[in-house]
Enzyme design. Structure first.
Site, PDB file in Angstrom:
ATOM      1  N   GLU A 148      -2.438  -7.562   7.163  1.00 43.32           N
ATOM      2  CA  GLU A 148      -1.155  -7.352   7.829  1.00 43.32           C
ATOM      3  C   GLU A 148      -1.073  -8.202   9.098  1.00 43.32           C
ATOM      4  O   GLU A 148      -2.080  -8.750   9.572  1.00 43.32           O
ATOM      5  CB  GLU A 148      -0.994  -5.855   8.146  1.00 43.32           C
ATOM      6  N   HIS A 157       0.819  -1.215   0.000  1.00 44.93           N
ATOM      7  CA  HIS A 157       0.000   0.000   0.000  1.00 44.93           C
ATOM      8  C   HIS A 157       0.854   1.267   0.000  1.00 44.93           C
ATOM      9  O   HIS A 157       2.026   1.260   0.411  1.00 44.93           O
ATOM     10  CB  HIS A 157      -0.929   0.005   1.220  1.00 44.93           C
TER      11      HIS A 157
END
Length: 273
Positions: free
Chosen positions: A135, A23
Site C-alpha cells: 500500500e 484485501h
C-alpha cells in the site's frame, strides 16, 4: 483505416490474465472510513482482518471455486502485510489443515488473532509475498510492515524470498510516498510480472495501490472502459483483467501457435485445390 476506437488484437502469448483483489475489511477500515486520521493510530499497526472481513474472504473463496478460477490460477502474489496475507491464504489456500510432519500449513491457527483454524498448503497455487505491491507507503501506521520473520511463523508455507528485508526499510513515519512514486512502483511491479512464466496470476493488494496504478491505464479507451479499469475497489472485490506485452518484455514462446507446412511440399496449382 482508423481502428483506434475498435477492438484490439494481440498475440495470445504476449498476454497475461491477472485477477486483482483488494484485501478483506481490516480493523483500520472500520474507523478509517469515519475518520481519515485513524489510519495513523498506532493501534492499527499492520492491521488484521475483522470478523466481517473473514466472512468476505469465505464468500470470495466460494466464488473462486464455483467459477472455476481456483483451478486456473498458476500463482498468487500478496503484499507482505497481515491483512493481505490473511486474505490471500483464506481465498486461495487449500482446504482444512491436518497436522502432519511432512506438510506445513499456509497459515497457523489463530494467526493475527483471527480465531481461524490453520489453512492447508496442499492442492493450491503457490503464494508469494512481493514488496512492490504494498500500500501507499509512509505515515499511515496501518501500512507499516512487521518483521518478515514474524510473518514466516504465521504463514509457514508462503514464499518470502522476494521480500526486501526482514525489517521495514520502505515505510517512513514522517514521509508519505508521492502519488507519482506510487504509480512508478506499480508500473515496475507490472513489468516484473512479465519475468514470471505463469500466465494466470492472482494479486492480493490494497485500495490505494490499485487505484493509483490502474489510473495510469485506459487513456486510449472509451471513458466508461477507463472508469471500469480504475474505479476504487471494495473490500474483497476481485476484478479480472488482461495485461499485454507491447514492448517485447516477455520471453515466453507461444504454446498454441502451429507453424504449418508439416510435412512441407510444393503448393498445388490453383485449379487443383
Amino acid at each position: 483505416m482508423d481502428t483506434s476506437a475498435g477492438p484490439s488484437l494481440f498475440p495470445l502469448h504476449r498476454c497475461k490474465t491477472i485477477h486483482l483483489v483488494r484485501h478483506a475489511q481490516g480493523i483500520h477500515n472500520v474507523d478509517g472510513d469515519k475518520n481519515y486520521k485513524a489510519y495513523m493510530s498506532p493501534e492499527y499497526f499492520d492491521a488484521q482482518i475483522t470478523p466481517l472481513g473473514w466472512k468476505q474472504v469465505d464468500n470470495l473463496r466460494k466464488h473462486v471455486h464455483e467459477s472455476g478460477l481456483s483451478k486456473r490460477i498458476d500463482l498468487v502474489i500478496a503484499s507482505p502485510l497481515l491483512r493481505t496475507l490473511q486474505t490471500a491464504v483464506g481465498v486461495f489456500g487449500g482446504e482444512g489443515y491436518t497436522d502432519r510432519m511432512d506438510v506445513v500449513p499456509l497459515m497457523v491457527a489463530n494467526a493475527g488473532n483471527s480465531g481461524r483454524a490453520a489453512i492447508s498448503s496442499l492442492n493450491c497455487p503457490p503464494i508469494v509475498a512481493v514488496e512492490l505491491c504494498r500500500e501507499h507507503l509512509g505515515v499511515h501506521t496501518c501500512d507499516k510492515k512487521r518483521n518478515i520473520s514474524d510473518y514466516k511463523f504465521l504463514f509457514p508455507a508462503v514464499y518470502f524470498s522476494l521480500a526486501n528485508s526482514d525489517d521495514d526499510t520502505w515505510w517512513k513515519a514522517d514521509i508519505r510516498e508521492t502519488k507519482e512514486e506510487l504509480v512508478a512502483r506499480g508500473l515496475k511491479f507490472l513489468n516484473w510480472l512479465w519475468t514470471r512464466k505463469e500466465k494466470e496470476i492472482a494479486i492480493v493488494t490494497h485500495s490505494g495501490f490499485l487505484f493509483h496504478t490502474l489510473s495510469a491505464f485506459g487513456n486510449d479507451c472509451h471513458p466508461l472502459v477507463k472508469k471500469e479499469i480504475c474505479k476504487h475497489f471494495a473490500n474483497c472485490e476481485l476484478r479480472s483483467m488482461v495485461i499485454v506485452d507491447r514492448s517485447m518484455i516477455g520471453f515466453d514462446p507461444s504454446t498454441t501457435n502451429y507453424p504449418g507446412k508439416i510435412p512441407s511440399g510444393l503448393d498445388l496449382p490453383s485449379h487443383c485445390r
